[in-house]
Scaffold this motif. Structure first.
Motif, PDB file in Angstrom:
ATOM      1  N   TYR A  85       0.824  -1.210   0.000  1.00  0.00           N
ATOM      2  CA  TYR A  85       0.000   0.000   0.000  1.00  0.00           C
ATOM      3  C   TYR A  85       0.859   1.262   0.000  1.00  0.00           C
ATOM      4  O   TYR A  85       0.570   2.218  -0.714  1.00  0.00           O
ATOM      5  CB  TYR A  85      -0.939   0.010   1.206  1.00  0.00           C
ATOM      6  CG  TYR A  85      -1.886  -1.153   1.217  1.00  0.00           C
ATOM      7  CD1 TYR A  85      -2.913  -1.252   0.272  1.00  0.00           C
ATOM      8  CD2 TYR A  85      -1.751  -2.163   2.153  1.00  0.00           C
ATOM      9  CE1 TYR A  85      -3.777  -2.332   0.270  1.00  0.00           C
ATOM     10  CE2 TYR A  85      -2.611  -3.246   2.156  1.00  0.00           C
ATOM     11  CZ  TYR A  85      -3.625  -3.324   1.210  1.00  0.00           C
ATOM     12  OH  TYR A  85      -4.473  -4.395   1.201  1.00  0.00           O
ATOM     13  N   TYR A  88       2.329   1.641  -3.397  1.00  0.00           N
ATOM     14  CA  TYR A  88       1.311   2.092  -4.342  1.00  0.00           C
ATOM     15  C   TYR A  88       1.087   3.595  -4.182  1.00  0.00           C
ATOM     16  O   TYR A  88       1.069   4.332  -5.165  1.00  0.00           O
ATOM     17  CB  TYR A  88       0.002   1.329  -4.137  1.00  0.00           C
ATOM     18  CG  TYR A  88      -1.045   1.715  -5.153  1.00  0.00           C
ATOM     19  CD1 TYR A  88      -1.096   1.093  -6.396  1.00  0.00           C
ATOM     20  CD2 TYR A  88      -1.963   2.728  -4.879  1.00  0.00           C
ATOM     21  CE1 TYR A  88      -2.031   1.463  -7.338  1.00  0.00           C
ATOM     22  CE2 TYR A  88      -2.903   3.099  -5.822  1.00  0.00           C
ATOM     23  CZ  TYR A  88      -2.942   2.472  -7.050  1.00  0.00           C
ATOM     24  OH  TYR A  88      -3.862   2.849  -7.988  1.00  0.00           O
ATOM     25  N   ASP A  89       0.917   4.038  -2.944  1.00  0.00           N
ATOM     26  CA  ASP A  89       0.694   5.468  -2.699  1.00  0.00           C
ATOM     27  C   ASP A  89       1.833   6.320  -3.238  1.00  0.00           C
ATOM     28  O   ASP A  89       1.618   7.385  -3.802  1.00  0.00           O
ATOM     29  CB  ASP A  89       0.537   5.742  -1.196  1.00  0.00           C
ATOM     30  CG  ASP A  89      -0.802   5.276  -0.647  1.00  0.00           C
ATOM     31  OD1 ASP A  89      -1.729   5.042  -1.452  1.00  0.00           O
ATOM     32  OD2 ASP A  89      -0.911   5.139   0.584  1.00  0.00           O
TER      33      ASP A  89
END
Length: 151
Positions: free
Chosen positions: A17, A20-21
């Motif tokens: 995550y 991805y961010d």
């Protein structure tokens, strides 16, 4: 003086995550540059992060930068795009209204010519056919697009 939130952000654990961010936008731009199609690039972005999630614990994150790891994974996913272009998602998922109206041979020739920037002579050599047939198939493919667009 550092605030408590700043310290937490700097020590944020490395996760799919968080990667991805931090990198999804940049990676999507890279993929669009490679495949020249936003929808296809988005598919490969999903494939890249899915592959990352599966292999996350097997990656030595100290070995290279995070960006280098993500590019390597994306390039591995893109191998399918280059190894068998006539079987690409554009054809199998029926996402393109023009390609749906073409025969398999027209799709193959059009894909090599338009998406992979092959010349007619390169096409002849790669698919082992005559120049006249390749030119005929390309003419038919462009005619289908032109007629579909006129409606």
């Amino acid at each position: 003086m550092l605030k408590k939130e700043d310290t937490l952000l700097k020590n944020k654990p490395l996760t799919v995550y968080s990667l991805y961010d931090e990198y999804a936008g940049m990676l999507l731009g890279y993929l669009i540059g490679v495949v020249k199609n936003k929808a296809i690039a988005e598919d490969y972005l999903v494939k890249t992060f899915s592959s990352l999630a599966k292999n996350f614990n097997n990656i030595n994150w100290d070995e290279a930068s995070k960006w280098c790891h993500l590019q390597r994974i994306a390039k591995n996913e893109l191998l399918a795009y280059y190894e068998n272009p006539n079987k690409h998602e554009l054809f199998t998922n029926s996402q393109n209204q023009y390609l749906d109206k073409m025969t398999e041979d027209q799709q193959l020739v059009f894909n090599y010519f338009y998406f992979h920037k092959k010349t007619v002579s390169q096409l002849c050599e790669e698919i082992n056919t005559s120049e006249d047939l390749v030119k005929k198939l390309l003419k038919e493919a462009f005619s289908i697009i032109r007629k579909s667009h006129e409606r």
